[in-house]
Enzyme design. Structure first.
Site, PDB file in Angstrom:
ATOM      1  N   GLN A  11       0.182 -59.685 -63.560  1.00  0.00           N
ATOM      2  CA  GLN A  11      -0.156 -58.509 -62.742  1.00  0.00           C
ATOM      3  C   GLN A  11       1.085 -57.845 -62.151  1.00  0.00           C
ATOM      4  O   GLN A  11       1.261 -56.629 -62.234  1.00  0.00           O
ATOM      5  CB  GLN A  11      -1.109 -58.914 -61.608  1.00  0.00           C
ATOM      6  N   LEU A  12       1.951 -58.645 -61.545  1.00  0.00           N
ATOM      7  CA  LEU A  12       3.142 -58.078 -60.915  1.00  0.00           C
ATOM      8  C   LEU A  12       4.148 -57.602 -61.949  1.00  0.00           C
ATOM      9  O   LEU A  12       4.762 -56.542 -61.783  1.00  0.00           O
ATOM     10  CB  LEU A  12       3.784 -59.106 -59.980  1.00  0.00           C
ATOM     11  N   ASP A  37      11.013 -69.599 -72.624  1.00  0.00           N
ATOM     12  CA  ASP A  37      10.497 -70.750 -71.895  1.00  0.00           C
ATOM     13  C   ASP A  37      11.416 -71.017 -70.712  1.00  0.00           C
ATOM     14  O   ASP A  37      12.499 -71.585 -70.867  1.00  0.00           O
ATOM     15  CB  ASP A  37      10.440 -71.972 -72.816  1.00  0.00           C
ATOM     16  N   ILE A  38      11.000 -70.581 -69.522  1.00  0.00           N
ATOM     17  CA  ILE A  38      11.883 -70.700 -68.355  1.00  0.00           C
ATOM     18  C   ILE A  38      12.105 -72.153 -67.938  1.00  0.00           C
ATOM     19  O   ILE A  38      13.014 -72.448 -67.165  1.00  0.00           O
ATOM     20  CB  ILE A  38      11.363 -69.886 -67.147  1.00  0.00           C
ATOM     21  N   ALA A  61       4.908 -67.921 -63.159  1.00  0.00           N
ATOM     22  CA  ALA A  61       4.506 -69.022 -62.273  1.00  0.00           C
ATOM     23  C   ALA A  61       3.170 -69.587 -62.739  1.00  0.00           C
ATOM     24  O   ALA A  61       2.391 -68.908 -63.418  1.00  0.00           O
ATOM     25  CB  ALA A  61       4.378 -68.525 -60.835  1.00  0.00           C
ATOM     26  N   THR A 102       4.958 -67.624 -52.134  1.00  0.00           N
ATOM     27  CA  THR A 102       3.553 -67.613 -51.719  1.00  0.00           C
ATOM     28  C   THR A 102       3.336 -68.048 -50.279  1.00  0.00           C
ATOM     29  O   THR A 102       4.170 -68.756 -49.697  1.00  0.00           O
ATOM     30  CB  THR A 102       2.755 -68.563 -52.649  1.00  0.00           C
ATOM     31  N   ASP A 103       2.196 -67.662 -49.732  1.00  0.00           N
ATOM     32  CA  ASP A 103       1.782 -68.113 -48.396  1.00  0.00           C
ATOM     33  C   ASP A 103       1.456 -69.605 -48.376  1.00  0.00           C
ATOM     34  O   ASP A 103       1.404 -70.221 -47.308  1.00  0.00           O
ATOM     35  CB  ASP A 103       0.564 -67.321 -47.919  1.00  0.00           C
ATOM     36  N   TYR A 126       0.741 -76.831 -55.503  1.00  0.00           N
ATOM     37  CA  TYR A 126       1.180 -75.446 -55.721  1.00  0.00           C
ATOM     38  C   TYR A 126       2.185 -75.035 -54.655  1.00  0.00           C
ATOM     39  O   TYR A 126       3.288 -74.539 -54.964  1.00  0.00           O
ATOM     40  CB  TYR A 126      -0.026 -74.503 -55.725  1.00  0.00           C
ATOM     41  N   TRP A 151      -2.739 -63.262 -51.891  1.00  0.00           N
ATOM     42  CA  TRP A 151      -3.998 -62.581 -52.245  1.00  0.00           C
ATOM     43  C   TRP A 151      -3.740 -61.351 -53.122  1.00  0.00           C
ATOM     44  O   TRP A 151      -4.241 -60.263 -52.873  1.00  0.00           O
ATOM     45  CB  TRP A 151      -4.758 -62.184 -50.971  1.00  0.00           C
TER      46      TRP A 151
END
Length: 277
Positions: A11-12, A37-38, A61, A102-103, A126, A151
């Site tokens: 998405q990003l 392949d990171i 991710a 991330t939060d 995670y 989110w």
């Protein structure tokens, strides 16, 4: 300027590509898991040295939080080792790196909006893997931007589309009403990342839309905007019995943006309205 975006089909990644294509003087390299392949140090160093980007934006991710609880090694490889490889390779050629986080790095049990200066305390695999990714990027490349978000929705599979799809076959839906956060559009997040890179404002940042909501309240607003008649009923997190612990309160305050470049994000209500209409 040459910019390498990993996770280009997410998405990003898609939104960043869309916004960068509108800018002049940008040479964009989009990669996917199939061509980079990171988690492979050798592959990353080879690719980065061959293409020599000025900036690497890591959008790759493993974000399925429940899967991280069972696929622990995979989670660490993608969310921790991947960023380490990219940061090191970028540092070797003098490139900058953007790491999206991330939060979930917080415990989620404080009833206050969280700034970049609050103590981290991840409760899930995670969250732990993403935090370790942050730490390695920070330590291995001084030209870093670490951007925490939450989110997220945009062009791809996300909560908004899932709820709309479920409404087509259900007269009522139960949605969690005891988790508070901030729905965030990839449009806003991409704008902030691009501005940080343009201004060379290295550091740690929070970036979500403004305001807060529960998943239940968010769903109600989605259905109101779309004119969907499906009834939405509140439920508790415990009723869902998910493998990974969800943060009860993970509202992020974009404090570093406020103090530096200025917070250009919209309210979550404005952002979701534009997304749906």
């Amino acid at each position: 300027m040459k910019i390498l975006i990993t996770g280009g089909n997410g998405q990003l990644g898609r939104e960043l590509a869309n916004q960068y294509k509108e800018k002049k003087g940008i040479d964009l390299i989009l990669t996917y898991s199939s061509d980079l392949d990171i988690t492979s140090t050798k592959d990353v160093f080879s690719f980065v040295n061959l293409n020599k980007p000025d900036v690497i934006i890591n959008c790759a991710a493993l974000t399925v939080v429940d899967k991280c609880e069972t696929e622990i090694e995979m989670a660490y490889k993608i969310n921790t080792i991947g960023p380490k490889n990219l940061a090191t390779a970028a540092n070797e050629i003098g490139a900058e790196i953007v790491q999206v986080s991330t939060d979930y790095v917080f415990g989620g049990n404080l009833n206050k909006s969280l700034t970049e200066f609050d103590e981290v305390n991840p409760q899930t695999i995670y969250g732990k893997t993403k935090l370790q990714g942050e730490i390695l990027v920070k330590n291995l490349n001084s030209k870093h931007y670490i951007v925490r978000t939450a989110w997220l929705y945009g062009d791809g599979k996300n909560f908004v589309k899932t709820m709309i799809d479920l409404s087509k076959t259900n007269k009522t839906l139960k949605v969690v009403n005891d988790q508070r956060g901030t729905p965030t559009s990839t449009v806003d997040l991409a704008r902030v990342i691009i501005k940080l890179v343009e201004d060379k404002n290295y550091g740690l940042y929070h970036c979500t839309c403004k305001g807060e909501s529960t998943w239940y309240e968010f769903t109600k607003e989605i259905f109101r905007l779309k004119g969907i008649a499906t009834e939405v009923l509140p439920c508790s997190t415990d009723e869902l019995q998910r493998p990974a612990k969800r943060p009860e309160y993970s509202v992020l305050r974009n404090y570093m943006l406020e103090l530096t470049t200025g917070d250009i994000t919209r309210t979550w209500q404005e952002a979701i309205k534009e997304y749906l209409l």
